[in-house]
Design an enzyme around this catalytic site. Structure first.
Site, PDB file in Angstrom:
ATOM      1  N   CYS A 119      67.740  52.606  15.656  1.00 41.43           N
ATOM      2  CA  CYS A 119      66.863  53.789  15.651  1.00 41.43           C
ATOM      3  C   CYS A 119      67.245  54.705  14.486  1.00 41.43           C
ATOM      4  CB  CYS A 119      67.016  54.529  16.981  1.00 41.43           C
ATOM      5  SG  CYS A 119      66.074  56.065  17.057  1.00 41.43           S
ATOM      6  N   CYS A 170      63.210  54.495  17.908  1.00 37.28           N
ATOM      7  CA  CYS A 170      63.126  53.622  19.079  1.00 37.28           C
ATOM      8  C   CYS A 170      62.003  54.173  19.980  1.00 37.28           C
ATOM      9  CB  CYS A 170      64.469  53.582  19.818  1.00 37.28           C
ATOM     10  SG  CYS A 170      64.897  55.114  20.650  1.00 37.28           S
ATOM     11  N   CYS A 200      62.762  57.712  21.482  1.00 35.32           N
ATOM     12  CA  CYS A 200      62.711  58.798  20.492  1.00 35.32           C
ATOM     13  C   CYS A 200      61.281  59.007  20.000  1.00 35.32           C
ATOM     14  CB  CYS A 200      63.620  58.487  19.312  1.00 35.32           C
ATOM     15  SG  CYS A 200      65.366  58.617  19.711  1.00 35.32           S
ATOM     16  N   CYS A 206      70.628  59.466  18.609  1.00 30.60           N
ATOM     17  CA  CYS A 206      70.294  58.388  19.544  1.00 30.60           C
ATOM     18  C   CYS A 206      71.385  57.329  19.463  1.00 30.60           C
ATOM     19  CB  CYS A 206      68.938  57.815  19.126  1.00 30.60           C
ATOM     20  SG  CYS A 206      68.407  56.421  20.116  1.00 30.60           S
ATOM     21  N   HIS A 241      65.451  66.248  13.102  1.00 26.61           N
ATOM     22  CA  HIS A 241      66.300  67.285  13.709  1.00 26.61           C
ATOM     23  C   HIS A 241      65.576  68.638  13.704  1.00 26.61           C
ATOM     24  CE1 HIS A 241      69.882  65.024  14.486  1.00 26.61           C
ATOM     25  NE2 HIS A 241      70.240  64.856  13.233  1.00 26.61           N
ATOM     26  N   HIS A 286      65.300  61.149   9.274  1.00 28.93           N
ATOM     27  CA  HIS A 286      66.321  61.558  10.252  1.00 28.93           C
ATOM     28  C   HIS A 286      66.522  63.083  10.236  1.00 28.93           C
ATOM     29  CE1 HIS A 286      70.302  60.922  12.351  1.00 28.93           C
ATOM     30  NE2 HIS A 286      70.497  62.121  11.827  1.00 28.93           N
ATOM     31  N   GLU A 287      66.755  63.645   9.054  1.00 29.08           N
ATOM     32  CA  GLU A 287      67.060  65.085   8.987  1.00 29.08           C
ATOM     33  C   GLU A 287      65.847  65.927   9.376  1.00 29.08           C
ATOM     34  OE1 GLU A 287      70.009  66.183   8.874  1.00 29.08           O
ATOM     35  OE2 GLU A 287      71.031  64.388   8.182  1.00 29.08           O
TER      36      GLU A 287
HETATM   37 ZN   LIG Z   1      71.714  63.639  12.427  1.00 29.79          ZN
HETATM   38 ZN   LIG Z   2      66.201  56.464  19.345  1.00 35.45          ZN
END
Ligand SMILES: [Zn+2]
Ligand SMILES: [Zn+2]
Length: 181
Positions: A143, A162, A165, A138, A131, A127-128
């Protein structure tokens, strides 16, 4: 220099397996080499004695001082991180920035098994880092780009993107690969 991801422990990490598992999953997700670096000490400037926590923004700034090589830096620590407007954060990064930092501190807090802890760490790392490639949050709950307010959010989402993304990320990774110099 070939584009790559540098995976940097800040301070000691008790569970070595977590580093290897994150590195494997990052290579798979981003299709870029992920190099586990020798640990560095946590920047002392980031420590806030009043909160007994570390300011994740100051940690990110210290990581951004490096050169303009085509790399992303993912730092990992076991100390508790915060940003001034929140009690704590699992991780922090800037959209389109060079670096991200994640903390295992809150992931351990509920006495989760090693298996669950590793899954939480993998999802947070993916996740990070996303970015830093330019991905935003999202609304799809499963996701990996769904924002986590609690470990429950992290446990309920997948480590994958997802479809929407995933398409955006493919394009962003291609763009990053072209930055090879
Ligand atoms: Zn975040
Ligand atoms: Zn997503």
């Amino acid at each position: 220099m070939l584009p790559k991801i540098k995976f940097l422990p800040l301070g000691p990490i008790k569970m070595v397996a977590v580093l290897q598992e994150i590195a494997i999953n990052i290579e798979k997700t981003y299709r870029l080499p992920c190099e586990i670096c020798d640990p560095l000490p946590i920047p002392e400037l980031a420590y806030d004695p009043a909160r007994d926590q570390y300011n994740s923004k100051i940690i990110l700034e210290s990581l951004n001082l490096e050169s303009q090589e085509p790399i992303k830096i993912l730092a990992i620590t076991e100390v508790d991180l915060f940003i001034p407007i929140m009690k704590y954060v699992f991780g922090l990064s800037i959209i389109g920035g060079r670096s991200a930092v994640i903390s295992l501190y809150r992931m351990y807090a509920d006495g989760a098994s090693n298996g669950i802890l590793i899954q939480r760490a993998i999802k947070t790392a993916i996740h990070e880092l996303a970015h830093t490639f330019g991905m935003k949050h999202c609304k799809v709950k499963r996701c990996v780009m769904f924002p986590s307010v609690s470990v429950k959010d992290t446990d309920e989402k997948d480590s994958d993107f997802c479809i929407n993304c995933s398409n955006i990320l493919d394009w962003l990774i291609k763009k990053f690969r072209l930055s090879e110099i």
